[in-house]
Design an enzyme around this catalytic site. Structure first.
Site, PDB file in Angstrom:
ATOM      1  N   GLU A  33       3.492   4.367  12.715  1.00 37.54           N
ATOM      2  CA  GLU A  33       3.112   2.869  12.816  1.00 37.54           C
ATOM      3  C   GLU A  33       3.958   2.013  14.109  1.00 37.54           C
ATOM      4  OE1 GLU A  33       2.510   1.761   8.040  1.00 37.54           O
ATOM      5  OE2 GLU A  33       4.380   0.816   9.048  1.00 37.54           O
ATOM      6  N   GLU A  79      -2.067   6.056   4.975  1.00 36.69           N
ATOM      7  CA  GLU A  79      -1.382   5.515   4.154  1.00 36.69           C
ATOM      8  C   GLU A  79      -2.266   4.287   3.406  1.00 36.69           C
ATOM      9  OE1 GLU A  79       2.488   3.888   5.200  1.00 36.69           O
ATOM     10  OE2 GLU A  79       2.954   5.481   6.242  1.00 36.69           O
TER      11      GLU A  79
END
Length: 428
Positions: free
Chosen positions: A205, A342
């Site tokens: 991320e 995710e």
């Protein structure tokens, strides 16, 4: 669709969405997953899958618990596991880490780090990878974290740059890049011959900003800071390993000329996930020659708490569908595979009602692979074990951050089983 989705996609620059570079040669070792256009391939046959996330797996003390977890994943049809290939601590944390048997791979005491290859270090990751091979599960291994957890980017920044600093110096400071690459080379060289590795992942991320440090003026919409870092680091990993796939680990934020918008508090707000503020540019990044497939993440409730309230005309489910479709449209134009790496919703009712809709959209529209966050395991032999922060093994159960799903949650579990069966039917 959200405002501007199709218009923005059509306005994308052609260079960013050019044809994917064909790289895979005929001498890829047996058992290594590769790409074939918009799909994955294993030994010349289609490889479609349902995967999952379990960052905590290398943190377990018990090898028997690692085995039982991977056996449960295999029984559920999981073919790919994503876990952290990083765990770093400060020297001041060493005594407590030793006392609590905390897994750590890097020890920072100065502007460089020391490697822990011992039984409390990389030997635990070794076992996870060896055990995964026994259960025919491939691993996406992530090199570092945008966030503070388990020793991410800001640990590098704090030791090498110090105060004052901005988070984006992780991507641009030569000394930091050198130390990052030193760790990457350690991990890649250790496991590059393993067919259990599905792909190397550059960072979890990546954003211009982090938990504690803000972004600087050199990392802003249109700066290309993250895209350049992705290019440089994927090229570096490719120089070490010609065969395993490489991906970003990004959340998939866009940088659109006409970003999506929404109304909040009588103000028309430019959407952070579409306007480039995160620093990500999903379209241009996916076009990089050594980025083999796209990843994106999805947490509407935590991203938009101001919109998620009773009576709102904004819904978690619809945002997810729009987010999925936007990434599918980009992947189709670039011509590379796509993983929703995710995703999560809070609350059992939300999971049971929303997950089937999201999963069906991803599987049916692009045959994209899915990896819900996160796998929950019960009946471990470690009854209580503090991992770090608020994470712990409690009464034999793995950490529950509100997104975890467990085998005794039958309705949610069956969503995973059904999707795995669909993907198995598409595999060779």
């Amino acid at each position: 669709m959200r405002v501007g989705v199709f218009a923005s996609l059509l306005a994308l620059a052609g260079a960013a969405l050019g044809s994917a570079t064909k790289r895979w040669s005929t001498d890829v070792p047996s058992g290594f997953v590769t790409t074939n256009g918009t799909t994955f391939s294993l030994d010349g046959k289609p490889f479609a899958f349902v995967g999952t996330n379990a960052y905590w797996l290398p943190l377990l003390e018990s090898q028997a618990d690692v085995d039982s977890t991977l056996a449960s994943m295999q029984a559920a049809g999981v073919k790919v596991l994503r876990t952290w290939g990083f765990n770093a601590i400060n020297g001041s944390e060493l005594a407590n880490a030793t006392a609590t048997n905390l897994t750590y791979y890097q020890l920072w005491n100065s502007s460089t780090w020391e490697l822990n290859e011992g039984p409390q270090g990389l030997q635990r990751l070794d076992y996870v990878i060896e055990s995964a091979a026994k259960y025919d599960i491939k691993i996406i291994l992530t090199f570092t974290n945008n966030w503070f957890g388990y020793g991410g980017a800001e640990l590098y920044i704090n030791w090498i740059v110090g105060a004052p600093a901005t988070h984006d110096e992780f991507y641009t400071n030569p000394a930091i890049v050198s130390e990052y690459q030193r760790y990457v080379s350690t991990i890649v060289n250790r496991y590059m011959n393993s067919s259990a590795i599905f792909a190397w992942e550059l960072m979890n991320e990546a954003r211009c900003s982090g938990d504690l440090l803000p972004s600087g003026p050199n990392c802003k919409p249109g700066s290309g800071t993250l895209a350049l870092w992705y290019q440089q680091q994927s090229d570096y990993v490719r120089s070490l390993d010609p065969y395993h796939m490489i991906t970003t680990g990004g959340e998939g934020q866009f940088y659109w000329a006409q970003p999506a918008t929404y109304w909040y508090n009588n103000t028309l707000v430019s959407d952070y996930n579409y306007n480039g503020e995160a620093g990500e540019d999903f379209e241009s990044t996916l076009g990089l020659p050594n980025i083999d497939f796209g990843t994106y993440h999805m947490y509407p409730q935590t991203w938009y708490p101001e919109l998620d309230f009773p009576g709102s005309n904004w819904t978690v489910e619809q945002f997810g569908l729009d987010w999925i479709d936007a990434h599918i449209s980009t992947a189709m134009m670039v011509g590379k595979p796509l993983i929703i790496e995710e995703f999560g919703a809070l609350g059992l009712t939300n999971k049971t009602s929303i997950y089937p809709v999201w999963v069906q959209e991803a599987l049916n529209t692009y045959h994209a692979s899915i990896m819900p966050w996160q796998w929950g395991q019960l009946n471990l032999t470690e009854p209580t074990h503090i991992l770090k922060y608020a994470d712990e093994i409690l009464d034999g159960a793995t950490p529950n951050d509100g997104y975890a799903f467990y085998p005794n949650q039958t309705d949610v579990w069956n969503i995973l089983l059904n999707a795995a069966a669909v993907q198995e039917s598409r595999s060779g």
